[in-house]
Write an enzyme that holds these catalytic residues in place. Structure first.
Site, short mmCIF file in Angstrom:
data_model
loop_
_atom_site.label_atom_id
_atom_site.label_comp_id
_atom_site.label_asym_id
_atom_site.label_seq_id
_atom_site.Cartn_x
_atom_site.Cartn_y
_atom_site.Cartn_z
CB THR A 49 -0.96 0.13 1.15
OG1 THR A 49 -1.62 -1.04 1.20
CG2 THR A 49 -1.93 1.02 1.20
CE1 TYR A 138 2.40 -8.56 2.63
CE2 TYR A 138 3.91 -6.76 2.16
CZ TYR A 138 2.42 -7.08 2.09
OH TYR A 138 1.39 -6.39 1.33
CE LYS A 165 0.87 -6.08 5.86
NZ LYS A 165 0.19 -6.83 4.42
CB THR A 167 -1.18 -10.60 2.88
OG1 THR A 167 -0.59 -9.51 3.83
CG2 THR A 167 -1.97 -9.69 1.79
N GLY A 190 -3.30 -9.97 7.00
CA GLY A 190 -3.04 -8.83 6.04
C GLY A 190 -4.37 -8.74 5.13
CG ASP A 192 -7.59 -4.57 4.51
OD1 ASP A 192 -6.33 -5.02 4.40
OD2 ASP A 192 -7.49 -3.01 4.28
CD GLU A 193 -9.69 -9.29 0.86
OE1 GLU A 193 -9.27 -9.75 0.15
OE2 GLU A 193 -9.22 -8.11 1.50
#
Length: 300
Positions: A49, A138, A165, A167, A190, A192-193
């Site tokens: 991001t 990550y 992290k 995701t 990670g 968001d949804e």
């Protein structure tokens, strides 16, 4: 060593930049200052991001210095130091230690095909450069590097390694990671949804793009999940997902920056050649958000 060092909600901070790549310092300071008042725990800097991979190393260092200067004490500041060349990754990791950031993070080495030794050597070099600063992998399918549980177990030997992290919507896999060393591993959700799912499956905290524009909602969601109010956490997740679904029709980073601009934060467009919305797409996205009629969901 207690590896659970980072919890709560951390926006993956956008990077306000001009067309020449220079930092929009006033906008960055205002955004950091205002987000810090919403109950968040810190910031994840220069990740996907934050467009770190698309920024010059000097700009990345300038950005994290500004955030370090502006963020209130107690905010956890994690710097994504990943780069295509190891020298730059180590340079960014070393700089993170020098200015007093709380942790570093990186995707696995990318573009070329790396074996397990190459992946471990990459993280070990960054850990040495940062003198053992807390380190988060990550973990994202987009990196192209598989990270089996056995590889993460070997990372326990790297000084400073605390976790990842994560995701990835595969929460069974996340639960396997979370069992490493009896659960003494720091997992930050990670996607968001599916933030609520990650927290209910054992994640210690959450990092996300849309937390830039819905910080208070995700702070409430985190509290609900950790206090056992699963129904409330899922209700808040469904509300957030209405906004996220609109973003996914276009481009999440562009949409987040557009919304921030509409909120009064002059963060600019994504770094070229990242995707930018056309004026028609911007109008269509704004219309889709207005149609949701969820004024209490968006805002800082």
């Amino acid at each position: 060593m207690n590896r659970i060092q980072i919890t709560g909600v951390l926006p993956a901070l956008v990077s306000p930049v001009n067309e020449d790549g220079s930092i929009r310092e006033a906008a960055l300071r205002k955004l950091v200052r205002d987000l810090a008042r919403t109950g968040i725990s810190g910031f994840y800097l220069c990740g996907a991001t934050g467009e770190g991979i698309a920024m010059a190393p000097e700009r990345r260092m300038e950005l994290v210095e500004i955030v370090k200067d502006e963020a209130p004490g107690g905010m956890k500041l994690i710097n994504h130091t990943g780069a295509a060349d190891l020298a730059t990754a180590c340079r960014l990791a070393r700089h993170s230690r020098q200015i007093g950031l709380d942790a570093i993070s990186s995707v696995p080495p990318f573009f070329f095909s790396y074996d397990e030794k190459g992946v471990l050597d990459y993280y070990r070099a960054m850990a040495e450069a940062s003198e053992g600063l807390p380190l988060l992998v990550y973990a994202s399918p987009l990196s192209g590097a598989p990270l089996p549980v056995s590889t993460i177990e070997k990372m326990l030997e790297i000084p400073g390694f605390i976790g990842m992290k994560y995701t990835n919507p595969d929460y069974f896999k996340m639960s396997r990671y979370k069992k490493i060393d009896g659960g003494n591993i720091n997992i930050l959700n990670g996607p968001d949804e599916t933030c609520a799912l990650g927290l209910l499956m054992g994640a210690d905290g959450a990092i996300g793009s849309t937390y830039n524009v819905m910080p208070r909602l995700f702070v409430k969601l985190f509290a609900a999940a950790k206090e056992g109010r699963a129904d409330e956490a899922l209700r808040l997740q469904m509300r957030a997902d209405e906004v996220i679904e609109c973003m996914l029709r276009y481009d999440v980073i562009s949409c987040v920056k557009l919304l921030l601009g509409d909120m009064g934060y002059d963060v600019g467009e994504p770094n070229a050649p990242l995707r930018r919305l056309s004026e028609r797409e911007k109008d269509a996205f704004r219309a889709s958000i207005r149609a949701l009629d969820l004024p209490e969901t968006l805002g800082i």
